[in-house]
Design an enzyme around this catalytic site. Structure first.
Site, PDB file in Angstrom:
ATOM      1  N   SER A 273      -1.969  -1.175  -1.370  1.00 39.75           N
ATOM      2  CA  SER A 273      -1.906  -1.036  -2.809  1.00 39.75           C
ATOM      3  C   SER A 273      -0.528  -0.675  -3.360  1.00 39.75           C
ATOM      4  O   SER A 273      -0.361  -0.602  -4.580  1.00 39.75           O
ATOM      5  CB  SER A 273      -2.927   0.010  -3.271  1.00 39.75           C
ATOM      6  OG  SER A 273      -2.592   1.307  -2.748  1.00 39.75           O
TER       7      SER A 273
ATOM      8  N   SER B 145      -1.903   1.130   2.790  1.00 41.86           N
ATOM      9  CA  SER B 145      -1.327   0.713   1.515  1.00 41.86           C
ATOM     10  C   SER B 145       0.180   0.820   1.406  1.00 41.86           C
ATOM     11  O   SER B 145       0.767   0.291   0.466  1.00 41.86           O
ATOM     12  CB  SER B 145      -1.975   1.498   0.365  1.00 41.86           C
ATOM     13  OG  SER B 145      -3.323   1.129   0.217  1.00 41.86           O
TER      14      SER B 145
ATOM     15  N   LYS C 255       5.591   4.799  -6.926  1.00 43.34           N
ATOM     16  CA  LYS C 255       4.317   4.138  -7.219  1.00 43.34           C
ATOM     17  C   LYS C 255       3.602   4.804  -8.394  1.00 43.34           C
ATOM     18  O   LYS C 255       3.668   6.018  -8.595  1.00 43.34           O
ATOM     19  CB  LYS C 255       3.449   4.184  -5.955  1.00 43.34           C
ATOM     20  CG  LYS C 255       2.149   3.403  -6.032  1.00 43.34           C
ATOM     21  CD  LYS C 255       1.427   3.493  -4.694  1.00 43.34           C
ATOM     22  CE  LYS C 255       0.086   2.766  -4.686  1.00 43.34           C
ATOM     23  NZ  LYS C 255      -0.580   2.895  -3.366  1.00 43.34           N
TER      24      LYS C 255
END
Length: 474
Positions: free
Chosen positions: A163, A187, A87
């Site tokens: 996210s 997330s 990420k």
């Protein structure tokens, strides 16, 4: 059996365990597997706005080194040569870190690797891409000023959740079998559930993080529980940069529990979220009760929601206050680049004094204690991950298209209490979208949570056909 000339799409569908078995017996090359991940990320992944930046050249060099080690019988670890994405919230040497936002467009490339990234390099994994995410990780959907609207590979009209949005999309596409996301209120678990993946928010501190965090953890994302456990074995270690990281290393194997005799499982479907839980989601959760009972568990309904609207507002206030410094660090003329709902939330906290912020944190301590008193009554808790099956790609939250934490009603309690929780897909909706359920456990019982998830995975009554991308000429 796969061979060295296995087509890209077949390599893309392989699990990490499949790839390592092929590396060991010489039927698969780490170079081919890494190239397949790169090809899919650079085509289908980019089309879905799931890629923050590619790291192809370095990844292929690492893959060639891995191939030589496997040929010599000296792999660095169980993920040597396995393509993994990371990420955008993690720093990686030489690559940008936007943290999902155009406000950080001028930031220099990172000069160090985050702790989980270091663990992956030590294990020989090939890090081929960073994945896209919403601004500051403060939006529960794949909507980003830097990357645009991130789309779900099961249906591009829908959102992958946030996210860790791009991570969910890439793994579901077959651009690598593994990704590392982060989870501050759901997330990792939200995009994992919405993209048909396994995702885990481990016990706080299980995965070292720099800078150290009291709320927010890295977490593995994979297509199988066994792969998620393998990734956690590699990154679930203490690190000198994180004085809050737990001692010892995670060593669970991700196999299904044999028996749940004497185990009490709480069943949580209660929530005060407007519109309640989608019936298909609720039915998917209820269907798992029979599985758990058949293996000896005592299942007890939890009649009251774990959080109230007041609790979630308290959490949102603290999170957005903590996010405010990132906004204030850039010139004011750039602020309108943010999604308007997030900007409004951040600006609404500018008048909070230091004393008021401490008061808000203390309110949250009370919420934590209340939630922990319920969760610690049970060995495990079964619940939805999020109340909805899916939501439009353009929306900023799964439940309502405004800035609320209603979509985190089932996930955020585990962040607040530092307890582990994970998700596994167990059903398909009438629209063909995957539905995941959440299993939460007691502190330090990450292996137990994965074992229950593996049981539900094993007892699933259908083959989950992922939307593995095809590559021209493959």
């Amino acid at each position: 059996m796969m061979t060295a000339s296995t087509p890209t799409t077949a390599l893309a569908a392989a699990t990490a365990a499949d790839l390592v078995a092929g590396y060991r017996d010489g039927t698969i090359s780490p170079v081919d597997a890494t190239q397949a991940a790169i090809d899919i990320a650079a085509s289908a992944g980019v089309e879905l706005n799931a890629v923050a930046v590619m790291n192809a050249e370095q990844a292929l060099e690492a893959a060639a080194e891995s191939a030589a080690r496997w040929a010599a019988g000296t792999p660095l670890g169980e993920l040597d040569g396995v393509p993994v994405s990371v990420k955008d919230s993690f720093p990686m040497v030489g690559l940008p870190r936007w943290h999902g936002s155009r406000l950080n467009d001028a930031a220099p490339a990172s000069v160090h690797d985050g702790a989980p990234v270091r663990r992956l390099r030590e294990a020989g994994a090939t890090l081929f891409a960073k994945t896209s995410m919403p601004d500051f990780g403060l939006i529960g959907a794949g909507v980003s000023s830097q990357f645009g609207i991130i789309r779900n590979p099961w249906n591009p009209a829908l959102n992958p959740g946030g996210s860790s949005s791009g991570s969910g999309a890439l793994v579901a596409l077959g651009a690598g079998p593994l990704s590392i996301g982060t989870d501050m209120g759901g997330s990792v678990r939200l995009p994992a559930a919405l993209c048909g993946l396994v995702g885990l928010k481990p016990t706080q501190g299980r995965i070292a993080y720099d800078p150290p965090k009291l709320i927010g953890s890295a977490g593995p994302m994979a297509r199988t529980v066994a792969d998620a456990a393998a990734l956690l074995r590699v990154i679930g270690k203490p690190d000198a940069t994180d004085h809050l990281s737990l001692p010892g290393a995670f060593d669970g194997d991700g196999t299904a529990v044999d028996s749940l005799d004497g185990v009490t499982v709480g069943l949580l479907l209660a929530s005060d979220v407007p519109g309640g839980v989608d019936e298909e989601v609720a039915e998917a959760v209820r269907a798992q009760v029979a599985v758990l009972q058949a293996h000896g568990a005592t299942v007890v309904p939890i009649e009251e929601p774990l959080t109230t609207a007041y609790d979630r507002e308290s959490f949102m206030t603290v999170l957005s206050t903590r996010g405010l410094p990132e906004l204030l660090a850039v010139p004011e003329e750039l602020w309108p680049l943010l999604p308007p709902q997030l900007l409004e939330q951040l600006l609404s906290r500018t008048e909070i004094t230091a004393v008021q912020h401490v008061i808000n944190e203390k309110k949250l301590d009370g919420v934590r204690a209340k939630i922990a008193a319920v969760l610690n009554t049970y060995d495990y808790v079964l619940s939805p991950v999020t109340p909805v099956v899916s939501f439009p790609a353009e929306n900023v939250t799964p439940v309502r298209n405004d800035y609320s934490l209603d979509h985190m009603v089932f996930t955020s309690p585990y962040n607040l209490t530092s307890l582990p929780a994970g998700t596994v897909p167990v059903a398909l909706s009438a629209s063909g979208m995957p539905i995941g359920v959440q299993v939460g456990g007691r502190r330090f019982d990450d292996a137990g949570v994965l074992g229950v998830l593996a049981l539900l995975e094993r007892e699933r009554s259908f083959e989950l056909a992922f939307p593995i991308a095809e590559v021209a000429g493959a």
